[in-house]
Design a protein around this motif. Structure first.
Motif, PDB file in Angstrom:
ATOM      1  N   GLU A  39      -9.126  13.109  11.411  1.00 19.73           N
ATOM      2  CA  GLU A  39      -8.976  12.541   9.998  1.00 19.73           C
ATOM      3  C   GLU A  39      -9.652  10.978  10.344  1.00 19.73           C
ATOM      4  OE1 GLU A  39      -5.174  11.799   7.806  1.00 19.73           O
ATOM      5  OE2 GLU A  39      -6.357  10.858   6.332  1.00 19.73           O
ATOM      6  N   GLY A  84     -11.381   2.466  15.043  1.00 19.16           N
ATOM      7  CA  GLY A  84     -12.572   2.714  15.122  1.00 19.16           C
ATOM      8  C   GLY A  84     -13.194   2.506  13.638  1.00 19.16           C
ATOM      9  N   ALA A 128     -10.524   7.268   8.590  1.00 19.29           N
ATOM     10  CA  ALA A 128      -9.596   6.619   7.665  1.00 19.29           C
ATOM     11  C   ALA A 128      -8.399   7.141   7.485  1.00 19.29           C
ATOM     12  CB  ALA A 128     -10.575   6.414   6.487  1.00 19.29           C
ATOM     13  N   ALA A 171      -9.582  11.768   3.689  1.00 25.37           N
ATOM     14  CA  ALA A 171      -8.710  11.902   2.415  1.00 25.37           C
ATOM     15  C   ALA A 171      -8.519  10.679   1.435  1.00 25.37           C
ATOM     16  CB  ALA A 171      -7.338  12.217   3.065  1.00 25.37           C
ATOM     17  N   GLY A 172      -7.967  10.972   0.398  1.00 27.70           N
ATOM     18  CA  GLY A 172      -7.605   9.732  -0.482  1.00 27.70           C
ATOM     19  C   GLY A 172      -8.606   8.902  -0.793  1.00 27.70           C
ATOM     20  N   SER A 230     -11.096   7.595   0.769  1.00 27.11           N
ATOM     21  CA  SER A 230     -11.521   6.829   1.632  1.00 27.11           C
ATOM     22  C   SER A 230     -13.220   6.691   1.813  1.00 27.11           C
ATOM     23  CB  SER A 230     -10.820   6.867   2.911  1.00 27.11           C
ATOM     24  OG  SER A 230      -9.418   7.090   2.897  1.00 27.11           O
ATOM     25  N   HIS A 265     -15.092   4.061   0.563  1.00 24.02           N
ATOM     26  CA  HIS A 265     -15.352   2.594   1.073  1.00 24.02           C
ATOM     27  C   HIS A 265     -16.620   2.375   1.894  1.00 24.02           C
ATOM     28  CE1 HIS A 265     -11.334   1.516   0.012  1.00 24.02           C
ATOM     29  NE2 HIS A 265     -10.784   2.011   0.764  1.00 24.02           N
ATOM     30  N   GLY A 270      -5.549   5.894   7.745  1.00 22.16           N
ATOM     31  CA  GLY A 270      -4.652   4.837   7.064  1.00 22.16           C
ATOM     32  C   GLY A 270      -3.129   4.995   7.727  1.00 22.16           C
ATOM     33  N   SER A 271      -2.165   4.882   6.794  1.00 21.45           N
ATOM     34  CA  SER A 271      -0.877   4.651   7.413  1.00 21.45           C
ATOM     35  C   SER A 271      -0.205   6.142   7.913  1.00 21.45           C
ATOM     36  CB  SER A 271       0.009   3.899   6.518  1.00 21.45           C
ATOM     37  OG  SER A 271       0.080   4.459   5.386  1.00 21.45           O
ATOM     38  N   GLY A 272      -1.166   7.111   7.527  1.00 18.36           N
ATOM     39  CA  GLY A 272      -0.656   8.609   8.091  1.00 18.36           C
ATOM     40  C   GLY A 272      -0.030   9.559   7.144  1.00 18.36           C
ATOM     41  N   MET A 306     -15.550   4.434  10.837  1.00 14.89           N
ATOM     42  CA  MET A 306     -16.101   5.844  10.554  1.00 14.89           C
ATOM     43  C   MET A 306     -17.692   5.752  10.458  1.00 14.89           C
ATOM     44  SD  MET A 306     -14.821   6.410   6.469  1.00 14.89           S
ATOM     45  CE  MET A 306     -14.440   5.280   5.519  1.00 14.89           C
ATOM     46  N   ARG A 307     -18.296   4.586  10.546  1.00 12.75           N
ATOM     47  CA  ARG A 307     -19.609   4.474  10.388  1.00 12.75           C
ATOM     48  C   ARG A 307     -20.211   4.407  11.937  1.00 12.75           C
ATOM     49  NH1 ARG A 307     -19.684  -0.914   7.119  1.00 12.75           N
ATOM     50  NH2 ARG A 307     -18.320  -1.125   8.801  1.00 12.75           N
ATOM     51  N   ASP A 349      -9.006   4.971  12.326  1.00  8.14           N
ATOM     52  CA  ASP A 349      -9.024   3.913  11.104  1.00  8.14           C
ATOM     53  C   ASP A 349      -9.588   2.391  11.742  1.00  8.14           C
ATOM     54  OD1 ASP A 349      -7.746   4.163   8.098  1.00  8.14           O
ATOM     55  OD2 ASP A 349      -7.809   1.958   8.824  1.00  8.14           O
ATOM     56  N   ILE A 350     -10.099   1.686  10.580  1.00  8.85           N
ATOM     57  CA  ILE A 350     -10.499   0.481  11.140  1.00  8.85           C
ATOM     58  C   ILE A 350      -9.425  -0.464  11.075  1.00  8.85           C
ATOM     59  CG2 ILE A 350     -11.308  -0.398   8.689  1.00  8.85           C
ATOM     60  CD1 ILE A 350     -13.968  -1.065  10.049  1.00  8.85           C
ATOM     61  N   PHE A 357       1.224  10.083  -2.450  1.00  8.91           N
ATOM     62  CA  PHE A 357      -0.049  10.521  -2.473  1.00  8.91           C
ATOM     63  C   PHE A 357      -0.292  11.804  -1.967  1.00  8.91           C
ATOM     64  CE2 PHE A 357      -3.058   9.367   0.898  1.00  8.91           C
ATOM     65  CZ  PHE A 357      -4.077  10.141   0.524  1.00  8.91           C
ATOM     66  N   TYR A 382       0.982  -0.960   0.085  1.00  4.83           N
ATOM     67  CA  TYR A 382       0.018  -0.088  -0.110  1.00  4.83           C
ATOM     68  C   TYR A 382       0.825   1.403  -0.067  1.00  4.83           C
ATOM     69  CZ  TYR A 382      -2.814   3.674   1.774  1.00  4.83           C
ATOM     70  OH  TYR A 382      -3.623   5.027   1.838  1.00  4.83           O
TER      71      TYR A 382
HETATM   72  C1  LIG Z   1      -6.909   4.985   0.902  1.00  2.00           C
HETATM   73  S1  LIG Z   1      -6.558   4.248   2.399  1.00  2.00           S
HETATM   74  C2  LIG Z   1      -6.199   5.780   3.497  1.00  2.00           C
HETATM   75  C3  LIG Z   1      -5.612   7.048   3.141  1.00  2.00           C
HETATM   76  C4  LIG Z   1      -5.086   7.866   4.134  1.00  2.00           C
HETATM   77  N1  LIG Z   1      -5.260   9.088   4.166  1.00  2.00           N
HETATM   78  C5  LIG Z   1      -3.633   7.630   4.186  1.00  2.00           C
HETATM   79  O1  LIG Z   1      -3.008   8.640   4.761  1.00  2.00           O
HETATM   80  O2  LIG Z   1      -2.899   6.568   4.159  1.00  2.00           O
HETATM   81  C6  LIG Z   1      -8.245   4.001   2.933  1.00  2.00           C
HETATM   82  C7  LIG Z   1      -8.288   3.634   4.555  1.00  2.00           C
HETATM   83  O3  LIG Z   1      -9.720   3.447   4.883  1.00  2.00           O
HETATM   84  C8  LIG Z   1      -9.758   2.646   5.884  1.00  2.00           C
HETATM   85  N2  LIG Z   1     -11.026   2.330   6.196  1.00  2.00           N
HETATM   86  C9  LIG Z   1     -11.878   1.556   5.257  1.00  2.00           C
HETATM   87  N3  LIG Z   1     -13.295   1.670   5.715  1.00  2.00           N
HETATM   88  C10 LIG Z   1     -13.188   2.167   7.157  1.00  2.00           C
HETATM   89  C11 LIG Z   1     -14.311   2.266   8.012  1.00  2.00           C
HETATM   90  N4  LIG Z   1     -15.447   2.051   7.890  1.00  2.00           N
HETATM   91  N5  LIG Z   1     -13.942   2.955   9.081  1.00  2.00           N
HETATM   92  C12 LIG Z   1     -12.691   3.317   9.311  1.00  2.00           C
HETATM   93  N6  LIG Z   1     -11.474   3.230   8.430  1.00  2.00           N
HETATM   94  C13 LIG Z   1     -11.730   2.650   7.226  1.00  2.00           C
HETATM   95  C14 LIG Z   1      -8.839   1.670   5.684  1.00  2.00           C
HETATM   96  O4  LIG Z   1      -8.363   0.836   6.759  1.00  2.00           O
HETATM   97  C15 LIG Z   1      -7.733   2.450   4.897  1.00  2.00           C
HETATM   98  O5  LIG Z   1      -6.698   2.695   5.888  1.00  2.00           O
END
Ligand SMILES: C[S@@+](CC[C@H](N)C(=O)[O-])C[C@H]1O[C@@H](n2cnc3c(N)ncnc32)[C@H](O)[C@@H]1O
Length: 244
Positions: A40, A88, A42, A105-106, A108, A111, A44-46, A90-91, A63-64, A18, A11
């Motif tokens: 923020e 956590g 979701a 961002a990104g 997300s 999803h 992700g890896s920050g 986001m829903r 993030d989940i 990105f 990833y």
């Molecule tokens: C495109 S990536 C993250 C982009 C992030 N801004 C970054 O800097 O890496 C999408 C993220 O959404 C998270 N995600 C997907 N469904 C989620 C949910 N229901 N609640 C929280 N995070 C979720 C995934 O675990 C993933 O880390």
């Protein structure tokens, strides 16, 4: 088949760049307009979160995925930045405090596959926005030719370090979900790793309607991080919304 977020190394090898300067400047500018604390979803890896935290902005991440959060913590540690992140959905989250800016961002937000997911997320955001607070979401502007590419055929995405990335997609028009498989070819070993993910497509008027239906007021709609107005050819839909 593994999900994209189960392999943080792969990833990150694609998403390393990105949060480019323009993306980062956009969020930085919005936060200087509307203030902190910031959340923020979701995260992700920050990629965005760590750089904003580095600037001294009070920012929290949710993030989940434990793996993505683990990578975020590790990368922040390597840069000597303290990040406040937690697992956590986001829903469905309750953080017990309110934020001046909440952003996703990104892509997300894509999803959130079902309308019920979108609705639940927007309800949580509403409960966590401080008075006058803003919610910022960026998603792709659906591009029909890309969605309708020949099923099963692999298309080039690019080269990332030792990997060459191709993708095949299956867009399901009934659900508006694009099912994507990324095939990472590791050139030195000739091994291929395939990871999947799914992105709900939000058509422009539909996205506006969802926000308005849930009681948000769209204050700005940009087509890219340079803050150009959203138009036919915009790659993105970036919404800055407040509460009605
Ligand atoms: C495109 S990536 C993250 C982009 C992030 N801004 C970054 O800097 O890496 C999408 C993220 O959404 C998270 N995600 C997907 N469904 C989620 C949910 N229901 N609640 C929280 N995070 C979720 C995934 O675990 C993933 O880390």
């Amino acid at each position: 088949m593994k999900n994209l977020y189960d392999d943080v190394f792969l990833y990150d090898s694609v998403h390393g760049g990105f949060a480019d300067a323009e993306t980062f400047d956009f969020y930085d500018r919005q936060i200087s307009l509307y203030g902190a604390p910031v959340l923020e979803l979701a995260c992700g890896s920050g990629h965005v979160l760590i750089r904003l935290a580095e600037k001294g902005i009070e920012i929290f991440g949710l993030d989940i995925s434990a793996k993505m959060l683990g990578a975020c913590q590790r990368k922040a540690g390597e840069r000597n930045v303290k990040v406040k992140i937690q697992a956590g959905d986001m829903r469905q989250f309750e953080l017990g405090r309110k934020f001046k800016v909440i952003f996703i961002a990104g892509n997300s937000f894509q999803h959130l596959i079902e309308n019920a997911d979108v609705s639940a997320c927007l309800d949580c955001v509403k409960r966590h926005l401080a008075p006058g607070g803003k919610f910022i979401v960026e998603v792709l502007n659906p591009y029909i030719p890309l969605l309708m590419r020949e099923r099963g055929r692999k298309f080039m995405v690019g080269a990332f370090g030792n990997y060459v990335l191709t993708e095949d997609v299956r867009y399901r028009a009934a659900t508006q979900v694009n099912h994507i498989r990324w095939h990472f070819w590791h050139r030195p070993t000739d091994e291929i790793t395939t990871l999947s993910f799914a992105l709900r497509q939000f058509f422009p008027q539909e996205l506006n309607a969802l926000f308005e239906f849930k009681g948000f007021c769209i204050e700005e709609k940009f087509g890219d991080f340079n803050q150009s107005a959203f138009s036919d050819d915009s790659p993105k839909q970036i919404i800055v919304a407040g509460l009605i």
